[in-house]
Write an enzyme that holds these catalytic residues in place. Sequence first.
Site, PDB file in Angstrom:
ATOM      1  N   LYS A 188       0.820  -1.224   0.000  1.00  0.00           N
ATOM      2  CA  LYS A 188       0.000   0.000   0.000  1.00  0.00           C
ATOM      3  C   LYS A 188       0.846   1.263   0.000  1.00  0.00           C
ATOM      4  O   LYS A 188       0.394   2.325  -0.450  1.00  0.00           O
ATOM      5  CB  LYS A 188      -0.974  -0.025   1.167  1.00  0.00           C
ATOM      6  CG  LYS A 188      -0.356  -0.239   2.550  1.00  0.00           C
ATOM      7  CD  LYS A 188       0.122   1.029   3.213  1.00  0.00           C
ATOM      8  CE  LYS A 188       0.854   0.745   4.500  1.00  0.00           C
ATOM      9  NZ  LYS A 188       1.361   1.955   5.162  1.00  0.00           N
ATOM     10  N   THR A 245      -3.599   5.387   4.269  1.00  0.00           N
ATOM     11  CA  THR A 245      -2.292   5.782   3.737  1.00  0.00           C
ATOM     12  C   THR A 245      -2.434   6.629   2.482  1.00  0.00           C
ATOM     13  O   THR A 245      -1.580   7.476   2.199  1.00  0.00           O
ATOM     14  CB  THR A 245      -1.445   4.533   3.422  1.00  0.00           C
ATOM     15  OG1 THR A 245      -1.500   3.642   4.534  1.00  0.00           O
ATOM     16  CG2 THR A 245       0.000   4.898   3.189  1.00  0.00           C
TER      17      THR A 245
END
Length: 338
Positions: A188, A245
Amino acid sequence: MSKPIAVLGGGSFGTAVANLLASNNHPVIQWMRDEQQAQTMQVERKNPKYLQGVPLQDGVQPTSEIAEALACELIFVALPSTALRQVLTPYAEQLAGKGLISTTKGIEADSFLLMSQIIEQIVPKARVGVLSGPNLAKEVAAGALTATVIASEDQALCQQVQEVLHGSTFRVYASSDRYGVELGGALKNVYAIIAGMAAALGMGENTRSMLITRALAEMTRFAVRLGASPMTFLGLAGVGDLIVTCTSPKSRNYQVGYALGEGRSLEEAVQRLGEVAEGVNTLKVLKAKADELEVYMPLVSALHAILFEGQTLTKVIGSLMSGEPKTDVDFITVAGFS
């Protein structure tokens, strides 16, 4: 008093974990290589370099002497991916039989090993687990309501970590898919850089949603190809971590992407951050592995072209939009769940 628990690493997340443990009345030995940083934290009772404005809990003992930390039975490893092997290798014998919980989200360049696999390689007799999820260090340290995943094939280890970390603001779920949980945490970071660039360039909410959703499909497709469970990516360590994120300015990788979108060089963006952004290192090894396995990862290819091949984001997005549309959700069929 309960037995001391060790945290290896003096960065933002290592300090947040140390504080969490201490707030649950566990004495904590927090080790870091920088003697000056350890002394500063001992005297000032805070980590001004990496976690400004957050006082250290009374139960946290910062130190640059590693022996006391290695004596603990449960050790959280919060070292940068590039330093983990070098730091742990000399102490393989002392670490045998210990519970070692990796919190680092990265992939080793030459071997494509995840951090827990490196730990297992160095200390074959260790009990190894992974902590991962939407856990921004500053919010964890500030007491924001947060959930995480402890992943290990060792159920007793999972239960032990749940017991020492679980508190009024921090909820800990368990998973047996250690590889999938850890891979999600590493992958990610790459997409957070893309999201930060898009934000800096003023791209809209539709674009952000498209990027995050296609990133989830892409990273899951890759992980399933390597043997992870697709269902893991529908949980905290997958879509949960990806969302925070890719949307939060507190994310280190998002900050690097934002600086790039403002026109700064990669070197300037990393120097401005002043802390490790694992996504930059992960991108290189991920692109090579995807090419080797022939896994379709257009976003990874696009970011690689921008950072290392001289392409612009605008040009790359144009090529992505002109590509042939694929199936919306395809990782389930890939995994044989259709």
